[in-house]
Design an enzyme around this catalytic site. Sequence first.
Site, PDB file in Angstrom:
ATOM      1  N   ASN A  11       6.988  99.785 -18.507  1.00 37.35           N
ATOM      2  CA  ASN A  11       8.779  98.922 -17.987  1.00 37.35           C
ATOM      3  C   ASN A  11       9.806 100.304 -19.092  1.00 37.35           C
ATOM      4  O   ASN A  11      10.747  99.644 -19.883  1.00 37.35           O
ATOM      5  CB  ASN A  11       9.363  97.587 -19.045  1.00 37.35           C
ATOM      6  CG  ASN A  11      10.935  97.412 -18.437  1.00 37.35           C
ATOM      7  OD1 ASN A  11      11.507  97.927 -17.780  1.00 37.35           O
ATOM      8  ND2 ASN A  11      11.544  96.262 -18.691  1.00 37.35           N
ATOM      9  N   TRP A  12      10.259 100.922 -18.209  1.00 41.42           N
ATOM     10  CA  TRP A  12      10.871 102.182 -18.753  1.00 41.42           C
ATOM     11  C   TRP A  12      12.498 102.032 -18.759  1.00 41.42           C
ATOM     12  O   TRP A  12      13.505 102.477 -19.789  1.00 41.42           O
ATOM     13  CB  TRP A  12      10.739 103.635 -18.086  1.00 41.42           C
ATOM     14  CG  TRP A  12      10.231 103.760 -17.970  1.00 41.42           C
ATOM     15  CD1 TRP A  12       8.250 103.467 -18.694  1.00 41.42           C
ATOM     16  CD2 TRP A  12       9.721 105.753 -17.350  1.00 41.42           C
ATOM     17  NE1 TRP A  12       7.752 104.823 -18.315  1.00 41.42           N
ATOM     18  CE2 TRP A  12       8.118 105.864 -18.066  1.00 41.42           C
ATOM     19  CE3 TRP A  12      10.157 106.348 -17.106  1.00 41.42           C
ATOM     20  CZ2 TRP A  12       7.494 107.132 -17.755  1.00 41.42           C
ATOM     21  CZ3 TRP A  12       9.660 107.563 -15.939  1.00 41.42           C
ATOM     22  CH2 TRP A  12       8.665 107.779 -16.649  1.00 41.42           C
ATOM     23  N   LYS A  13      12.956 100.788 -18.888  1.00 36.97           N
ATOM     24  CA  LYS A  13      14.220 100.150 -19.156  1.00 36.97           C
ATOM     25  C   LYS A  13      15.492 101.187 -18.582  1.00 36.97           C
ATOM     26  O   LYS A  13      15.025 102.280 -17.421  1.00 36.97           O
ATOM     27  CB  LYS A  13      14.181  99.840 -20.416  1.00 36.97           C
ATOM     28  CG  LYS A  13      13.489  98.952 -20.698  1.00 36.97           C
ATOM     29  CD  LYS A  13      14.061  97.763 -21.982  1.00 36.97           C
ATOM     30  CE  LYS A  13      12.609  97.369 -21.936  1.00 36.97           C
ATOM     31  NZ  LYS A  13      12.842  95.937 -23.310  1.00 36.97           N
ATOM     32  N   HIS A 100      13.504  88.985 -15.840  1.00 33.10           N
ATOM     33  CA  HIS A 100      14.114  90.149 -17.465  1.00 33.10           C
ATOM     34  C   HIS A 100      15.064  89.093 -18.349  1.00 33.10           C
ATOM     35  O   HIS A 100      15.830  89.261 -18.225  1.00 33.10           O
ATOM     36  CB  HIS A 100      13.610  91.817 -17.545  1.00 33.10           C
ATOM     37  CG  HIS A 100      13.940  91.591 -18.932  1.00 33.10           C
ATOM     38  ND1 HIS A 100      14.220  92.041 -20.358  1.00 33.10           N
ATOM     39  CD2 HIS A 100      12.240  92.684 -19.034  1.00 33.10           C
ATOM     40  CE1 HIS A 100      12.961  92.706 -20.989  1.00 33.10           C
ATOM     41  NE2 HIS A 100      12.296  92.972 -20.987  1.00 33.10           N
ATOM     42  N   GLU A 102      16.352  90.637 -21.017  1.00 36.36           N
ATOM     43  CA  GLU A 102      17.478  91.353 -20.795  1.00 36.36           C
ATOM     44  C   GLU A 102      18.890  90.422 -19.676  1.00 36.36           C
ATOM     45  O   GLU A 102      20.146  91.200 -20.174  1.00 36.36           O
ATOM     46  CB  GLU A 102      17.146  92.863 -20.707  1.00 36.36           C
ATOM     47  CG  GLU A 102      17.130  93.668 -22.105  1.00 36.36           C
ATOM     48  CD  GLU A 102      15.953  94.755 -22.226  1.00 36.36           C
ATOM     49  OE1 GLU A 102      15.348  95.110 -21.742  1.00 36.36           O
ATOM     50  OE2 GLU A 102      14.813  94.792 -23.320  1.00 36.36           O
ATOM     51  N   GLU A 169       7.189  86.567 -22.176  1.00 36.61           N
ATOM     52  CA  GLU A 169       7.739  87.638 -23.061  1.00 36.61           C
ATOM     53  C   GLU A 169       8.691  86.912 -23.742  1.00 36.61           C
ATOM     54  O   GLU A 169       9.908  86.550 -23.145  1.00 36.61           O
ATOM     55  CB  GLU A 169       8.866  88.505 -21.911  1.00 36.61           C
ATOM     56  CG  GLU A 169       8.035  89.710 -21.064  1.00 36.61           C
ATOM     57  CD  GLU A 169       8.422  91.845 -21.250  1.00 36.61           C
ATOM     58  OE1 GLU A 169       7.855  92.245 -21.631  1.00 36.61           O
ATOM     59  OE2 GLU A 169       9.777  90.967 -20.938  1.00 36.61           O
ATOM     60  N   GLY A 175      11.332  94.224 -28.278  1.00 37.74           N
ATOM     61  CA  GLY A 175      11.575  95.767 -28.990  1.00 37.74           C
ATOM     62  C   GLY A 175      11.242  95.469 -30.831  1.00 37.74           C
ATOM     63  O   GLY A 175      12.205  96.072 -31.470  1.00 37.74           O
ATOM     64  N   SER A 206       6.497  94.296 -27.679  1.00 33.97           N
ATOM     65  CA  SER A 206       6.574  95.604 -28.692  1.00 33.97           C
ATOM     66  C   SER A 206       5.018  95.326 -28.589  1.00 33.97           C
ATOM     67  O   SER A 206       4.518  95.657 -29.787  1.00 33.97           O
ATOM     68  CB  SER A 206       7.158  94.094 -30.236  1.00 33.97           C
ATOM     69  OG  SER A 206       8.141  94.237 -30.339  1.00 33.97           O
ATOM     70  N   GLY A 227       7.744  97.898 -22.549  1.00 31.01           N
ATOM     71  CA  GLY A 227       8.761  98.553 -23.361  1.00 31.01           C
ATOM     72  C   GLY A 227       7.907  99.979 -23.604  1.00 31.01           C
ATOM     73  O   GLY A 227       8.176 101.062 -22.688  1.00 31.01           O
ATOM     74  N   GLY A 228       9.031  99.820 -24.885  1.00 31.30           N
ATOM     75  CA  GLY A 228       9.092 100.576 -25.991  1.00 31.30           C
ATOM     76  C   GLY A 228       7.709 101.703 -25.867  1.00 31.30           C
ATOM     77  O   GLY A 228       7.933 103.887 -25.291  1.00 31.30           O
TER      78      GLY A 228
HETATM   79  P1  PGA Z   1       9.114  96.212 -25.724  1.00 32.56           P
HETATM   80  O1  PGA Z   1      10.215  95.735 -24.471  1.00 32.56           O
HETATM   81  O2  PGA Z   1       7.741  96.663 -24.960  1.00 32.56           O
HETATM   82  O3  PGA Z   1      10.274  97.437 -26.158  1.00 32.56           O
HETATM   83  O4  PGA Z   1       8.730  95.472 -26.660  1.00 32.56           O
HETATM   84  C1  PGA Z   1       8.966  94.704 -23.973  1.00 32.56           C
HETATM   85  C2  PGA Z   1      10.088  94.452 -22.447  1.00 32.56           C
HETATM   86  O5  PGA Z   1      11.023  94.230 -22.614  1.00 32.56           O
HETATM   87  O6  PGA Z   1       9.382  94.296 -21.095  1.00 32.56           O
END
Ligand code: PGA
Length: 245
Positions: A11-13, A100, A102, A169, A175, A206, A227-228
């Site tokens: 997930n590159w956001k 998600h 966010e 999640e 994050g 994470s 993500g990250g």
């Molecule tokens: P993260 O993000 O690995 O940076 O914690 C995961 C996500 O939001 O899907």
Amino acid sequence: MTNKYMYFIANWKMFGGLSTLNSLTKVIKFLKIFKKSKNTKIIYCPPNTLIHPMFKKIMNSKIQVGAQNCHESLTYGASTGSINSTMLKNVGAKYVILGHSENRESGETDKLINTKIKAATKSGLKVIFCIGETLGQKRKKITNKILLKQITLGLQKVKRRKNIVIAYEPVWSIGTGVIPKSDDLFKTINFIKKKVKNIKVLYGGSVNPKNINELKLIKNIDGFLIGGASQDPKKFIDIIKKTYN
Ligand code: PGA
């Protein structure tokens, strides 16, 4: 060593431009020589601007492309700034992340997510359906209650369930570098699998090359939403390699 079929979803956001796609070359090469490659499902979800160029880049590779969200309508319409699932499919997306945290934080309700899931599956996209509790909810010990609500409302009257995977999640894990205790995670994933029969459940929050050694031991996890760490091809490859070591 595991032989399990596992999902690795990047997930590159809101990160990445055209030149970022160069980082995929390493991953494509790795997947060609990786012995356990056939046991993996690799999906990259870049920003919408990169879906089509990425689709062209990953052709003839093991990687599939997905989007990070979509509009709930199946038809074209006057909705400035929006993109629907049909349009995403048209440019090469096979998956879409929905629910998600966010996006929930910026106002997406369970009901809206439900409408999006129905539209996306109807248009032929597969859905990565995200659920998870906040830190406050965890402290109040209402995690299962929250997850059950998100699952029940999110999947209400959803037919094509075989085209859905759930990503658990915990919001407090995203994050932050903090992951749930293995025991707790096992129990939560079990709870989700009991409530939704025959569904794959991934973990997200994470995930990195260090904690993957602990996470991969949790038997009921069917993969990871990353993500990250997914923006760095070396880290992403490391996570895949270590899962099978
Ligand atoms: P993260 O993000 O690995 O940076 O914690 C995961 C996500 O939001 O899907």
